[in-house]
Design an enzyme around this catalytic site. Structure first.
Site, mmCIF file in Angstrom:
data_model
loop_
_atom_site.group_PDB
_atom_site.id
_atom_site.type_symbol
_atom_site.label_atom_id
_atom_site.label_comp_id
_atom_site.label_asym_id
_atom_site.label_seq_id
_atom_site.Cartn_x
_atom_site.Cartn_y
_atom_site.Cartn_z
ATOM 1 N N GLY A 113 0.852 -1.390 -0.254
ATOM 2 C CA GLY A 113 -0.180 0.011 -0.076
ATOM 3 C C GLY A 113 0.753 1.269 0.022
ATOM 4 N N GLU A 337 -6.321 -0.026 30.605
ATOM 5 C CA GLU A 337 -6.312 0.699 29.633
ATOM 6 C C GLU A 337 -5.414 2.017 30.549
ATOM 7 O OE1 GLU A 337 -6.002 0.243 26.571
ATOM 8 O OE2 GLU A 337 -7.056 -1.638 26.774
HETATM 9 P P1 ATP Z 1 0.772 -3.727 -2.713
HETATM 10 O O1 ATP Z 1 2.248 -4.077 -2.416
HETATM 11 O O2 ATP Z 1 -0.207 -4.161 -1.647
HETATM 12 O O3 ATP Z 1 0.348 -4.090 -4.299
HETATM 13 P P2 ATP Z 1 1.166 -0.886 -3.496
HETATM 14 O O4 ATP Z 1 2.377 -0.391 -3.130
HETATM 15 O O5 ATP Z 1 1.142 -1.233 -4.994
HETATM 16 O O6 ATP Z 1 0.479 -2.311 -2.718
HETATM 17 P P3 ATP Z 1 -0.984 0.982 -4.314
HETATM 18 O O7 ATP Z 1 -1.907 -0.155 -5.174
HETATM 19 O O8 ATP Z 1 -0.012 1.594 -5.490
HETATM 20 O O9 ATP Z 1 -0.037 0.176 -3.428
HETATM 21 O O10 ATP Z 1 -1.706 1.772 -3.479
HETATM 22 C C1 ATP Z 1 -3.157 1.507 -3.142
HETATM 23 C C2 ATP Z 1 -3.809 2.625 -2.909
HETATM 24 O O11 ATP Z 1 -3.369 3.396 -1.910
HETATM 25 C C3 ATP Z 1 -3.937 3.558 -4.154
HETATM 26 O O12 ATP Z 1 -5.065 3.518 -4.956
HETATM 27 C C4 ATP Z 1 -4.052 5.035 -3.518
HETATM 28 O O13 ATP Z 1 -5.292 5.295 -3.319
HETATM 29 C C5 ATP Z 1 -3.353 4.829 -2.197
HETATM 30 N N1 ATP Z 1 -1.887 5.304 -2.174
HETATM 31 C C6 ATP Z 1 -0.885 4.619 -1.836
HETATM 32 N N2 ATP Z 1 0.092 5.221 -1.814
HETATM 33 C C7 ATP Z 1 -0.015 6.432 -2.295
HETATM 34 C C8 ATP Z 1 0.462 7.658 -2.576
HETATM 35 N N3 ATP Z 1 2.043 7.507 -2.379
HETATM 36 N N4 ATP Z 1 -0.044 8.707 -2.974
HETATM 37 C C9 ATP Z 1 -1.497 8.664 -2.891
HETATM 38 N N5 ATP Z 1 -2.198 7.892 -2.664
HETATM 39 C C10 ATP Z 1 -1.585 6.454 -2.388
#
Ligand code: ATP
Length: 497
Positions: A113, A337
């Site tokens: 993510g 807590e």
């Molecule tokens: P994974 O390893 O789980 O596949 P990933 O690193 O490919 O994850 P993304 O699929 O590129 O992650 O990101 C998921 C969502 O999180 C995006 O659709 C976006 O909405 C949000 N997001 C993640 N990183 C950013 C960023 N740097 N800027 C804006 N939005 C982001």
């Protein structure tokens, strides 16, 4: 002869059926079995619906709105490294003149993510390429050779689509590359090995002067698992780390996702960025989304800071649950807590943001901490403090009830993880050691000695604050939450007394 195999089989089948009917055999079950077998092989070979589905998905992605680097928050270093690498593709003539080897693969590695997929999409936009995405798990099949066939199809599809769209390049993005690119052990996993070999062959077949040019971007959060053949120069030789965003990055991401949402005037997104320490981009996106849902539930047409605050709790701990605890249990949870919260204020004054008694996710109550600033290095004193905060709950239960409950399991897991960090960083009495050589008994002994000592210290510190427990308990039971400031006022009243 091989050329006519299919025709011979097709001709042979009716003859066989007629023969069976002639000798009085029931051919219906045989026909059904045959049809079923054919359907399985047809689908698995990638000619039936299975692959049709995934290529349909890729087609949709290719058509979705283009995404630029400006729409990705934080990740400044990753973006800069990626753009530098992509310039090789953009300025092809120049690199050909200088005889530079073409860039074939870029590996993005980092926690889930953090925006790896977004970076790959932006790369396709930056280089004006066709974008095709696939996930490592799409190539996994029981049948040997199917995965390899799908890799071949993917590259073929990229070339065909780029030609059709009259583009000179195509970006293929493979998420979860570790599924097919894991270290080869030469043993059982023949299917995986063939798929990886096919990928390596396809990468070796990328040339600087071919058109369309293919650029492979892969993402993983387990880089250490990848086979070295994938990482050697000439394959994925650009490695870009995509890390969790720092405070500035988090604010940037929050702002991006706040763009299409009505935010109440005066809402301080910088404060939300501070509170969401350790969140990934995907979690920050979720915070903005959940905040909007809270606003809608309250029939408010703007998102207020309280909505954002609850959204952070939700993303961190899960949705509020309806678990009804008995009066005695609620009191125990509240004291537990408060134990965490008092220790947190004693170890790191000003760090408690909220003490809550409402059940969320798996937790029956929780303390939200205020991270003061991003931190990447931790001293022994800091980590010991973290352990004492985690043990505070169990220590409080012992103080008031004489025994602990099962509610401290998660706290102990957390404490033992910190002990592991202490040992691996050479911060214990064991000195600098190779933790992988330690026996289970040695681990048990080090855990016991560190945790027992810190538990004693925690209990004696909490003992001197018995009054604070009593003063806060009723408010917490009645209101369900106690803000950091209210809690600190109670603590200072006690100090003054
Ligand atoms: P994974 O390893 O789980 O596949 P990933 O690193 O490919 O994850 P993304 O699929 O590129 O992650 O990101 C998921 C969502 O999180 C995006 O659709 C976006 O909405 C949000 N997001 C993640 N990183 C950013 C960023 N740097 N800027 C804006 N939005 C982001």
């Amino acid at each position: 002869m091989r050329k006519y195999t299919t025709e011979i089989i097709i001709g042979f089948i009716p003859v066989l059926i007629i023969f069976f009917i002639y000798i009085g055999q029931n051919v219906v079950p045989m026909l059904l079995m045959g049809m079923l077998g054919f359907a399985v092989v047809y689908a698995a070979r990638g000619k039936g619906k299975l692959t049709a589905l995934s290529s349909q998905k890729r087609r949709v992605e290719a058509k979705s709105a283009p995404l630029t680097f400006e729409q990705i928050g934080g990740q400044e270093r990753a973006k800069q490294e990626l753009v530098e690498a992509l310039d090789f593709l953009v300025h092809q003539e120049q690199i050909a003149k200088l005889g530079i080897r073409p860039l074939k693969g870029i590996l993005l590695s980092g926690p889930p993510g953090t925006g790896k997929t977004l970076l790959a999409k932006a790369a396709a936009q930056y280089t004006d390429s066709i974008y095709l995405a696939a996930s490592g798990s799409e190539f996994v099949e029981m049948y040997v050779g199917v995965g390899a066939g799908r890799v071949r199809d993917l590259f073929k599809e990229a070339r065909t689509k780029a030609n059709k769209a009259k583009k000179s390049s195509a970006v293929i993005f493979i998420d979860e590359i570790e599924v097919i690119g894991g270290k080869r052990d030469g043993g059982q996993q023949r299917e995986y090995d063939q798929t990886l070999n096919q990928l390596l062959t396809e990468m070796d077949g990328i040339y600087a002067n071919e058109s369309p040019r293919i650029l492979l971007i892969a993402a993983t959060n387990r880089k250490e698992m990848l086979d070295s053949a994938l990482l050697r120069p000439g394959r994925f030789d650009r490695h870009i780390g995509v890390e969790l965003p720092d405070k500035k990055g988090r604010l940037h991401i929050l702002n991006i996702h706040a763009n299409n949402k009505p935010i109440e005037e005066g809402v301080d997104l910088a404060r939300i960025a501070t509170e969401s320490f350790g969140f990934s981009g995907a979690q920050l996106e979720s915070v903005m989304n959940e905040a909007a849902i809270y606003a809608m539930r309250e029939k408010s047409d703007k998102i207020a800071e309280a909505h954002l605050s609850s959204a952070i709790d939700k993303v961190m701990m899960g949705e509020k649950t309806d678990r009804e605890a008995s009066k005695e249990e609620r009191e125990r949870i509240a004291l537990h807590e408060l134990g965490h919260a008092i220790m947190a204020e004693l170890v790191r004054p000003g760090s408690v943001s909220q003490v809550a008694l409402s059940p969320r996710g798996q937790a029956l109550g929780y303390v939200r901490h205020n991270p003061q600033q991003d931190q990447y290095l931790y001293t022994k004193q800091f980590l010991n403090g973290q352990i004492m905060i985690a043990l505070g709950g169990a220590a409080a239960e012992e103080l008031f009830y004489g025994e602990r409950s099962t509610g401290s399991r998660g706290d102990f897991d957390q404490s033992m993880n910190i002990v592991r960090t202490l040992v691996e960083s050479g911060l214990t009495e064991l000195g600098i050691i190779d933790a992988s050589m330690m026996t289970r008994e040695a681990w048990a002994a080090v855990n016991r000695s560190i945790l027992d000592e810190l538990m004693l210290e925690t209990k004696s510190m909490l003992e001197s604050k018995r009054e604070v427990f009593k003063m806060s308990l009723n408010t917490l039971l009645a209101e369900e939450t106690l803000s950091g400031n209210e809690f600190r006022t109670l603590l200072s009243k006690h100090k003054a007394a």
